[in-house]
Structures are given as C-alpha cells and as structure tokens.
Design an enzyme around this catalytic site. Structure first.
Site, PDB file in Angstrom:
ATOM      1  CG  ASP A   1      -4.580  27.104   3.409  1.00  0.00           C
ATOM      2  OD1 ASP A   1      -3.758  26.344   2.857  1.00  0.00           O
ATOM      3  OD2 ASP A   1      -4.665  28.307   3.131  1.00  0.00           O
ATOM      4  CG  HIS A   2      -3.572  21.327   0.822  1.00  0.00           C
ATOM      5  ND1 HIS A   2      -4.142  22.167  -0.080  1.00  0.00           N
ATOM      6  CD2 HIS A   2      -2.435  20.877   0.232  1.00  0.00           C
ATOM      7  CE1 HIS A   2      -3.378  22.238  -1.161  1.00  0.00           C
ATOM      8  NE2 HIS A   2      -2.333  21.457  -1.000  1.00  0.00           N
TER       9      HIS A   2
ATOM     10  CG  HIS B   1      -2.808  27.142  -0.715  1.00  0.00           C
ATOM     11  ND1 HIS B   1      -3.648  26.632   0.236  1.00  0.00           N
ATOM     12  CD2 HIS B   1      -3.137  26.513  -1.874  1.00  0.00           C
ATOM     13  CE1 HIS B   1      -4.444  25.725  -0.327  1.00  0.00           C
ATOM     14  NE2 HIS B   1      -4.163  25.645  -1.608  1.00  0.00           N
TER      15      HIS B   1
HETATM   16  C1  BG6 Z   1      -5.113  23.441  -4.373  1.00  0.00           C
HETATM   17  C2  BG6 Z   1      -5.488  24.163  -5.625  1.00  0.00           C
HETATM   18  O1  BG6 Z   1      -5.643  24.089  -3.249  1.00  0.00           O
HETATM   19  O2  BG6 Z   1      -3.693  23.415  -4.259  1.00  0.00           O
HETATM   20  C3  BG6 Z   1      -4.869  23.486  -6.840  1.00  0.00           C
HETATM   21  O3  BG6 Z   1      -6.900  24.185  -5.760  1.00  0.00           O
HETATM   22  C4  BG6 Z   1      -3.382  23.374  -6.665  1.00  0.00           C
HETATM   23  O4  BG6 Z   1      -5.156  24.203  -8.031  1.00  0.00           O
HETATM   24  C5  BG6 Z   1      -3.052  22.734  -5.323  1.00  0.00           C
HETATM   25  O5  BG6 Z   1      -2.876  22.563  -7.716  1.00  0.00           O
HETATM   26  C6  BG6 Z   1      -1.569  22.783  -5.047  1.00  0.00           C
HETATM   27  O6  BG6 Z   1      -1.305  21.998  -3.928  1.00  0.00           O
HETATM   28  P1  BG6 Z   1       0.095  21.280  -3.735  1.00  0.00           P
HETATM   29  O7  BG6 Z   1      -0.047  20.611  -2.418  1.00  0.00           O
HETATM   30  O8  BG6 Z   1       0.269  20.357  -4.886  1.00  0.00           O
HETATM   31  O9  BG6 Z   1       1.093  22.401  -3.737  1.00  0.00           O
END
Ligand code: BG6
Length: 513
Positions: free
Chosen positions: A208-209, A271
């Site tokens: 989960d980045h 997230h």
């Molecule tokens: C991803 C989603 O996990 O997270 C995308 O699939 C989204 O739709 C993105 O745009 C948002 O990540 P960040 O790091 O730009 O907030």
C-alpha cells in the site's frame, strides 16, 4: 519566519538512523507487468534511485517479465526513456544509469505457460551465478489482480516459490502484491487462501504505497516520539478528525480498470483506512512489525459497521461530469469517483469522535491531509471583547501528507492593539524547508524494506480482511437503491454539495479544499 510570522527551528540529528537495517541481502527481483504503467512511472524510477544512492544490494539483478516478447537492449532503452520522464533526479545520472542498465534482463511468456516458467527458472539460476544473487528471489506482481492466482501457481509449479519453513531461511523467496488486494471480502479471503497454500505470511508483502510515504510514516513518530500530543489524542480533547485525499487528475487512461474499481476500492479500503489506523491506534508495545500491525488491526475491528439503509446516512458518492466519456468507462456507469464518509470507532479512546473521510478525482486541487479538530474552549472568557472574540476557532492540527508536506497547528492569538481582538495564526513546519533534503518516493522505501524482510509498512492478512469486512457491505448497498444517489459534480470543484450534509448534521463542516 513563515508567512504568518512563526519561526520554526529544526534540529535534525544527522548520522543517527534509528531503524536503518543496512544493505539488503543479494537478490533478484522478478517484475511481472514490466511493460505496464506502474513499472514505468513508479517502480523503475524507485529502483534506479535506490541504485543511484547505493542502497540496493551489492549483488542485484532485475528480470523484467512480460507476456509480450521482450529484448534486453530495446527494453533497457524503454526503461531509460521512462526514467528521463519520471525519475526524481534530473537530468539522468548517465554513469548510474549504465550500472543500473547492466542489472536488467528480460523474460517473456504466458502466465499459464509452464515452458515460460521453466525458462525463467533457468534464467534465475544463471543470474544467481553471474550476479552472485545467492538464489534469493523477490517477485513483484505489478499485473491486474485477476492474473495473481495463475502467476503464483506457475511459480510454485516451477519450484520458484518455496514456503519458508523456518525464520531466516535462505535462499529466501518473497512476493510483493499490488493493490487492489481482492475486490471484496470474499475475493480477498480467496486470494489470501491461495497465497497461504504456497507461502508463509512472512513471505507475503501486500503493498500500500501510502504506508511508504514519509509523511504517513511520520504520523507514528509525531504521535509517539513527542510527549505533548498523546495526552490530548482522545475523545476528551478531540472533536472530530478529517482525512482528505483530493486529486486534481481524472482516471488518466485507466478508465477500464477504474470503472471496475471506483474510489472506495481504489483509495478508501487501503490508503485511507491505513492512514486512519495510524492516527487512531493505541501506542504499540514496540516498533516491531507485528506489534504495530496488531494495534492497527484493533482499530479496524472497532470500526462501527455501516450497512443497508444506514449507508445513505453515512456515505455520499459522486461522479465527475464527463466521466462516462472516458475511454474504457461504460455509459450509464454508477462507479463513484468521489466519496465522503462518516465513520465511528467504537473504542474507549474514540467513542463519540466522528472520523470524516473524503476522496475524489478531478477535484479543485491535489491535497492529502489529516486534520485533527480539537474541542472548543469550555467558557467564553473573552466574549466581552470585540466581534472577533465571539468567533473563537477551535485548534486544528493538520498533518499534510502532500503536497507541501508538513505539520501545522492553528491557534488563537491576541491581535496587537488597545482593544482585545483575537485572530487565528498557524505554526507551520514544512518538511522540505526543515530538513533541506528531498523526500524519497514511497516505492523506494517499500522495495528496500521488502528486500530487508521488514513487513512493518505492508498490510497483514487479517487487517486486509478486516478492512474489506467494513467496506464490503457499503459497496453492496451502493450498488442498490439503499446506497442512495450518485451525485454529479463539476470537474475542478470541491465535489458534490450533498457531501456537506455529512458533517453539517452535527454542526461541523469540511475544511476548505
Ligand atoms: C493509487 C490509485 O493507488 O493511488 C490512483 O490507484 C491514485 O487512482 C493514486 O491516483 C494516488 O496516489 P498518490 O501517491 O498520488 O496520492
């Protein structure tokens, strides 16, 4: 001095990394989905940055696996072009690129083709000798979720994925699984079962980045490395908590995927619930992965279920104008691109404190933050003063996840002058300004942690299922009339007006976007 006149001094203690585990073991990373968008935009730039900074294992190789035929030389060229666009250090460091390019090789074939996996096994043996990677293998599944079971089966059949029978077993085999992890509770359980049949939980890294973002990691440091906030972090002092993930971009060529997914599966189930858990969890007994994960899991278990007709009272969904004209999106689609939710945590600490979450695409601006709204002062001591004294604003602590990463605390102050007039000021810490160094990308940290075998920032089986257990009845209600209407909102707006009703029911409002 910042714009509002508050001076912040930083005292970084350089050279004292607290939880650095040094360089990881030698290994080969096999990247499934190597020609995809994620690989180009995030994974290769992260690996390159780690290589450039000397953080990758001393002996390391990448096998880029794809269903379409790949040639080493042309694929390396494709990676280089991607890095020229997406690497966070520009212009590209040519010497570092040359060293990095030498670690990339390719393999191709169908995910269900045993011959392709035999060839992969042969290549991995060969690489282990040439690159001295000692047989440690890390598989990264950057492919559509529907392909995971087949790839896992083919790897296991080719003896490339061996269960870890004892802790610390070498050579190690680990698997990184991209989100979405399943589509609902049932499919997540099925996928967990399929993984569990082949691997030990310690070998599975559900990515989960958001957990790799510096500012998200800092939530725990902020809460538990400072003594002054924790005593206030509860229902006695906090009125409500807001978590916002607003994006200015739309579905960006991912219409087909997004239409099947929608904002709740794409952003909330993973997230935002992870961010919520970090804000709401109890102090863990240690900083070890399992202790932190146990505490997060307790938060998920304490989420008050929202089901059936209650969903329309707690959840507002919207879709931006023009969404149905995006490539890959079905006409008449009800897929939400915006959601606002009111959540309750039935725990001693949080009873009566609502958590409001909102996330959406094509909104006014890019902004991800957590706002902790404290209670109002108990008596109007200054109510005899000027008009400004009648409207005291409660303190708000804002954890800015992106952009302008930082932490801000708003408080009331006397405006200089003969009369008593009160105005709001903000104490503001800006990450980039305070530490004067670039903030690494989430994928850098997560890839490195996986190579080190540190699962702290990855989701565990039970918490993924708990999160789906909370979200699935909401998704089910939204698919029927019980979930209420999908509101349309203009691109570039704050989202549907209907979302204002959620906090307004209790006399609150969303922070401005
Ligand atoms: C991803 C989603 O996990 O997270 C995308 O699939 C989204 O739709 C993105 O745009 C948002 O990540 P960040 O790091 O730009 O907030």
């Amino acid at each position: 001095m910042d714009a509002q006149g508050v001076h912040i001094e930083t005292h970084p203690r350089e050279g004292e990394p607290v939880f650095s585990a040094g360089r990881p073991d030698p290994c080969t990373l096999v990247l499934f989905g190597a020609t995809g968008d994620l690989a180009e935009r995030k994974l290769f730039p992260a690996l390159f940055e780690l290589a450039r900074s000397g953080l990758l294992p001393e002996h390391f190789a990448i096998v880029a696996f794809s269903r379409s035929k790949l040639e080493d030389a042309s694929f390396r060229e494709h990676v280089k072009e991607g890095l020229q666009k997406f690497s966070r250090t520009q212009p590209l460091d040519e010497a570092a690129w040359k060293r990095f390019a030498d670690t990339i090789e390719t393999a191709s074939g169908g995910y269900d083709d045993p011959e392709a996996f035999k060839r992969l096994a042969q290549k991995l043996q060969d690489i282990a000798k040439r690159h001295k990677t000692e047989g440690n293998q890390l598989y990264y599944m950057a492919t559509p979720a529907s392909t995971f079971p087949q790839i896992i089966k083919s790897l296991a059949d080719a003896d490339l994925l061996k269960r870890e029978e004892q802790p610390g077993q070498k050579p190690w085999h680990r698997l990184i699984i991209e989100k979405p992890f399943g589509h609902d509770l049932e499919s997540a359980k099925k996928l967990n079962k399929e993984l569990g049949a082949v691997l030990d939980e310690k070998q599975i890294f559900r990515i989960d980045h958001y957990l790799g973002k510096e500012t998200v990691q800092n939530i725990l440091v902020f809460r538990f490395a400072n003594a002054i906030f924790e005593p206030l972090w509860n229902r006695q002092h906090i009125d409500h908590v807001e978590i916002t993930a607003s994006e200015a971009i739309g579905v960006e060529g991912r219409g087909g995927f997004y239409d099947e997914t929608g904002v709740i599966r794409d952003m909330v189930q993973n997230h935002l619930l992870q961010v919520l858990a970090l804000c709401a969890m109890e102090p863990p007994v240690s900083f070890a992965a399992e202790d932190i994960r146990d505490e997060k899991n307790k938060v998920f278990r304490a989420l008050r279920p929202v089901e059936g007709e209650e969903v329309a009272q707690h959840v507002v969904v919207g879709q931006y104008e023009g969404y149905q004209d995006e490539t890959g999106v079905k006409k008449g689609s009800r897929t939400p691109t915006y959601v606002a939710m009111k959540m309750n945590i039935d725990s001693w600490r949080w009873q009566g404190v609502p958590f409001y979450l909102r996330a959406g695409k094509n909104l006014k601006k890019r902004l991800t933050e957590v706002s902790i709204h404290f209670k109002s002062v108990p008596i109007g001591l200054f109510s005899g003063g000027g008009a400004s004294c009648q409207r005291l604003q409660p303190n708000v602590l804002t954890l800015r996840i992106q952009p302008h990463e930082g932490i801000a605390l708003s408080f009331e102050s006397k405006i200089p002058g003969e009369d008593v007039n009160i105005g709001g000021v903000t104490m503001d810490m800006d990450y980039a300004e305070s530490f004067k160094k670039p903030v690494p990308e989430a994928y850098e940290r997560l890839l490195l942690d996986c190579m080190r075998g540190n699962a702290t920032l990855f989701a565990r089986q039970d918490s993924v299922e708990q999160a789906w257990g909370y979200i699935t009845p909401i998704l089910q209600a939204l698919e029927t009339e019980a979930g209420g209407k999908v509101h349309t909102y203009a691109k570039g707006s704050k989202g549907p007006d209907a979302a204002d009703a959620l906090p307004a029911k209790n006399g609150r409002r969303w922070s401005a976007l």
